[in-house]
Design a protein around this motif. Sequence first.
Motif, PDB file in Angstrom:
ATOM      1  N   SER A   1      30.646 -49.357 -32.112  1.00  0.00           N
ATOM      2  CA  SER A   1      29.704 -50.038 -33.010  1.00  0.00           C
ATOM      3  C   SER A   1      29.730 -49.388 -34.389  1.00  0.00           C
ATOM      4  O   SER A   1      29.691 -50.072 -35.414  1.00  0.00           O
ATOM      5  CB  SER A   1      28.290 -49.995 -32.432  1.00  0.00           C
ATOM      6  N   LEU A   2      29.824 -48.061 -34.421  1.00  0.00           N
ATOM      7  CA  LEU A   2      29.887 -47.336 -35.686  1.00  0.00           C
ATOM      8  C   LEU A   2      31.148 -47.714 -36.470  1.00  0.00           C
ATOM      9  O   LEU A   2      31.087 -48.038 -37.653  1.00  0.00           O
ATOM     10  CB  LEU A   2      29.860 -45.822 -35.431  1.00  0.00           C
ATOM     11  N   PHE A   3      32.304 -47.708 -35.779  1.00  0.00           N
ATOM     12  CA  PHE A   3      33.552 -48.056 -36.456  1.00  0.00           C
ATOM     13  C   PHE A   3      33.584 -49.530 -36.853  1.00  0.00           C
ATOM     14  O   PHE A   3      34.155 -49.891 -37.878  1.00  0.00           O
ATOM     15  CB  PHE A   3      34.760 -47.685 -35.595  1.00  0.00           C
ATOM     16  N   PHE A   4      32.952 -50.395 -36.046  1.00  0.00           N
ATOM     17  CA  PHE A   4      32.852 -51.806 -36.417  1.00  0.00           C
ATOM     18  C   PHE A   4      32.065 -51.950 -37.719  1.00  0.00           C
ATOM     19  O   PHE A   4      32.436 -52.712 -38.607  1.00  0.00           O
ATOM     20  CB  PHE A   4      32.182 -52.609 -35.301  1.00  0.00           C
ATOM     21  N   ALA A   5      30.984 -51.169 -37.841  1.00  0.00           N
ATOM     22  CA  ALA A   5      30.182 -51.204 -39.070  1.00  0.00           C
ATOM     23  C   ALA A   5      30.973 -50.659 -40.255  1.00  0.00           C
ATOM     24  O   ALA A   5      30.869 -51.173 -41.374  1.00  0.00           O
ATOM     25  CB  ALA A   5      28.892 -50.412 -38.873  1.00  0.00           C
ATOM     26  N   LEU A   6      31.780 -49.624 -40.014  1.00  0.00           N
ATOM     27  CA  LEU A   6      32.588 -49.055 -41.104  1.00  0.00           C
ATOM     28  C   LEU A   6      33.616 -50.056 -41.630  1.00  0.00           C
ATOM     29  O   LEU A   6      33.889 -50.111 -42.828  1.00  0.00           O
ATOM     30  CB  LEU A   6      33.315 -47.791 -40.625  1.00  0.00           C
ATOM     31  N   PHE A   7      34.186 -50.865 -40.719  1.00  0.00           N
ATOM     32  CA  PHE A   7      35.229 -51.811 -41.114  1.00  0.00           C
ATOM     33  C   PHE A   7      34.692 -53.224 -41.349  1.00  0.00           C
ATOM     34  O   PHE A   7      35.465 -54.165 -41.508  1.00  0.00           O
ATOM     35  CB  PHE A   7      36.340 -51.851 -40.053  1.00  0.00           C
ATOM     36  N   ASN A   8      33.364 -53.351 -41.385  1.00  0.00           N
ATOM     37  CA  ASN A   8      32.733 -54.651 -41.611  1.00  0.00           C
ATOM     38  C   ASN A   8      33.219 -55.259 -42.924  1.00  0.00           C
ATOM     39  O   ASN A   8      33.390 -54.561 -43.917  1.00  0.00           O
ATOM     40  CB  ASN A   8      31.211 -54.463 -41.641  1.00  0.00           C
ATOM     41  N   THR A   9      33.411 -56.572 -42.926  1.00  0.00           N
ATOM     42  CA  THR A   9      33.955 -57.247 -44.109  1.00  0.00           C
ATOM     43  C   THR A   9      33.034 -57.142 -45.313  1.00  0.00           C
ATOM     44  O   THR A   9      33.459 -56.787 -46.410  1.00  0.00           O
ATOM     45  CB  THR A   9      34.200 -58.742 -43.801  1.00  0.00           C
ATOM     46  N   SER A  10      31.757 -57.444 -45.129  1.00  0.00           N
ATOM     47  CA  SER A  10      30.869 -57.582 -46.286  1.00  0.00           C
ATOM     48  C   SER A  10      30.421 -56.246 -46.868  1.00  0.00           C
ATOM     49  O   SER A  10      30.591 -55.993 -48.055  1.00  0.00           O
ATOM     50  CB  SER A  10      29.644 -58.420 -45.900  1.00  0.00           C
ATOM     51  N   ASN A  11      29.852 -55.382 -46.045  1.00  0.00           N
ATOM     52  CA  ASN A  11      29.304 -54.143 -46.604  1.00  0.00           C
ATOM     53  C   ASN A  11      29.809 -52.881 -45.897  1.00  0.00           C
ATOM     54  O   ASN A  11      29.162 -51.845 -45.943  1.00  0.00           O
ATOM     55  CB  ASN A  11      27.766 -54.180 -46.550  1.00  0.00           C
ATOM     56  N   GLY A  12      30.951 -52.952 -45.237  1.00  0.00           N
ATOM     57  CA  GLY A  12      31.503 -51.781 -44.562  1.00  0.00           C
ATOM     58  C   GLY A  12      31.989 -50.732 -45.552  1.00  0.00           C
ATOM     59  O   GLY A  12      32.458 -51.057 -46.647  1.00  0.00           O
ATOM     60  N   ALA A  13      31.848 -49.476 -45.168  1.00  0.00           N
ATOM     61  CA  ALA A  13      32.206 -48.369 -46.070  1.00  0.00           C
ATOM     62  C   ALA A  13      33.688 -48.391 -46.445  1.00  0.00           C
ATOM     63  O   ALA A  13      34.043 -48.086 -47.583  1.00  0.00           O
ATOM     64  CB  ALA A  13      31.845 -47.039 -45.414  1.00  0.00           C
ATOM     65  N   VAL A  14      34.555 -48.752 -45.491  1.00  0.00           N
ATOM     66  CA  VAL A  14      35.993 -48.757 -45.766  1.00  0.00           C
ATOM     67  C   VAL A  14      36.321 -49.776 -46.856  1.00  0.00           C
ATOM     68  O   VAL A  14      37.067 -49.479 -47.798  1.00  0.00           O
ATOM     69  CB  VAL A  14      36.803 -49.044 -44.480  1.00  0.00           C
ATOM     70  N   ASN A  15      35.745 -50.973 -46.743  1.00  0.00           N
ATOM     71  CA  ASN A  15      35.978 -51.996 -47.770  1.00  0.00           C
ATOM     72  C   ASN A  15      35.438 -51.558 -49.120  1.00  0.00           C
ATOM     73  O   ASN A  15      36.067 -51.792 -50.156  1.00  0.00           O
ATOM     74  CB  ASN A  15      35.335 -53.326 -47.358  1.00  0.00           C
ATOM     75  N   GLN A  16      34.270 -50.919 -49.135  1.00  0.00           N
ATOM     76  CA  GLN A  16      33.675 -50.477 -50.396  1.00  0.00           C
ATOM     77  C   GLN A  16      34.551 -49.415 -51.074  1.00  0.00           C
ATOM     78  O   GLN A  16      34.750 -49.440 -52.292  1.00  0.00           O
ATOM     79  CB  GLN A  16      32.259 -49.925 -50.156  1.00  0.00           C
ATOM     80  N   ILE A  17      35.098 -48.502 -50.272  1.00  0.00           N
ATOM     81  CA  ILE A  17      35.982 -47.455 -50.818  1.00  0.00           C
ATOM     82  C   ILE A  17      37.266 -48.080 -51.369  1.00  0.00           C
ATOM     83  O   ILE A  17      37.708 -47.753 -52.478  1.00  0.00           O
ATOM     84  CB  ILE A  17      36.294 -46.389 -49.745  1.00  0.00           C
ATOM     85  N   LEU A  18      37.868 -48.982 -50.589  1.00  0.00           N
ATOM     86  CA  LEU A  18      39.103 -49.635 -51.036  1.00  0.00           C
ATOM     87  C   LEU A  18      38.875 -50.464 -52.297  1.00  0.00           C
ATOM     88  O   LEU A  18      39.729 -50.492 -53.188  1.00  0.00           O
ATOM     89  CB  LEU A  18      39.679 -50.513 -49.919  1.00  0.00           C
ATOM     90  N   LEU A  19      37.712 -51.125 -52.378  1.00  0.00           N
ATOM     91  CA  LEU A  19      37.384 -51.907 -53.576  1.00  0.00           C
ATOM     92  C   LEU A  19      37.204 -51.003 -54.791  1.00  0.00           C
ATOM     93  O   LEU A  19      37.704 -51.288 -55.877  1.00  0.00           O
ATOM     94  CB  LEU A  19      36.100 -52.725 -53.348  1.00  0.00           C
ATOM     95  N   SER A  20      36.480 -49.886 -54.599  1.00  0.00           N
ATOM     96  CA  SER A  20      36.215 -48.976 -55.721  1.00  0.00           C
ATOM     97  C   SER A  20      37.494 -48.295 -56.213  1.00  0.00           C
ATOM     98  O   SER A  20      37.615 -47.966 -57.392  1.00  0.00           O
ATOM     99  CB  SER A  20      35.176 -47.929 -55.324  1.00  0.00           C
ATOM    100  N   LEU A  21      38.475 -48.092 -55.322  1.00  0.00           N
ATOM    101  CA  LEU A  21      39.749 -47.505 -55.724  1.00  0.00           C
ATOM    102  C   LEU A  21      40.710 -48.547 -56.289  1.00  0.00           C
ATOM    103  O   LEU A  21      41.785 -48.198 -56.785  1.00  0.00           O
ATOM    104  CB  LEU A  21      40.408 -46.796 -54.528  1.00  0.00           C
TER     105      LEU A  21
END
Length: 196
Positions: free
Chosen positions: A24-44
Amino acid sequence: GRFQKTIQTATSLPNFISWVLVYSLFFALFNTSNGAVNQILLSLGLIEKPTNILINADLAWAFQICISVWKNSGWNAIIYFAAITGIDQELYEAAMIDGAGVFRKFWNITLPSISGMFSLMLVMQIIGVFQVMYEPLTMTDGGPNNASISLMLTSYFYGFRFYQAGRAAAVGTITFLFLIGLTILYFYLQKKNDNG
């Protein structure tokens, strides 16, 4: 001493976390809308818009394998560490006197000494693969297009989603037969390792 205990404790911590919580934690990290991984990739600037990595059929299993390796690595590290510390230190001292380097000591002493344990752990990992269910169920629900479905999840879907008890029992029986064979192999290797 203390540093060694700290490393052992840190590596074993993931084993005490629930599988469902981890996924569940990793699902939240890779979530499309507000997941941390997407936010990091977008900011970079590596991606232009949020993407759902888990719907990629090629990457779904890769992520689940990586997470499983992370969660089980502590347990495996402790077992291998125990096997390595059980090796007779006189063998290393004799090899050092003979002028053996680190690689030769590892190849001629460490590896042969833990090969029995390695075989046991390999069989245990294969048995674990046949029992995979929570990982694809929690993260991808077996998708996309059944790319990340496992035998146990197939049995679960047949039994509790499609109400096809016969097919669920058939998949369960096939899994059971595989596990019986692997368990026999495990006990054979364990006996060989204990006698060896």
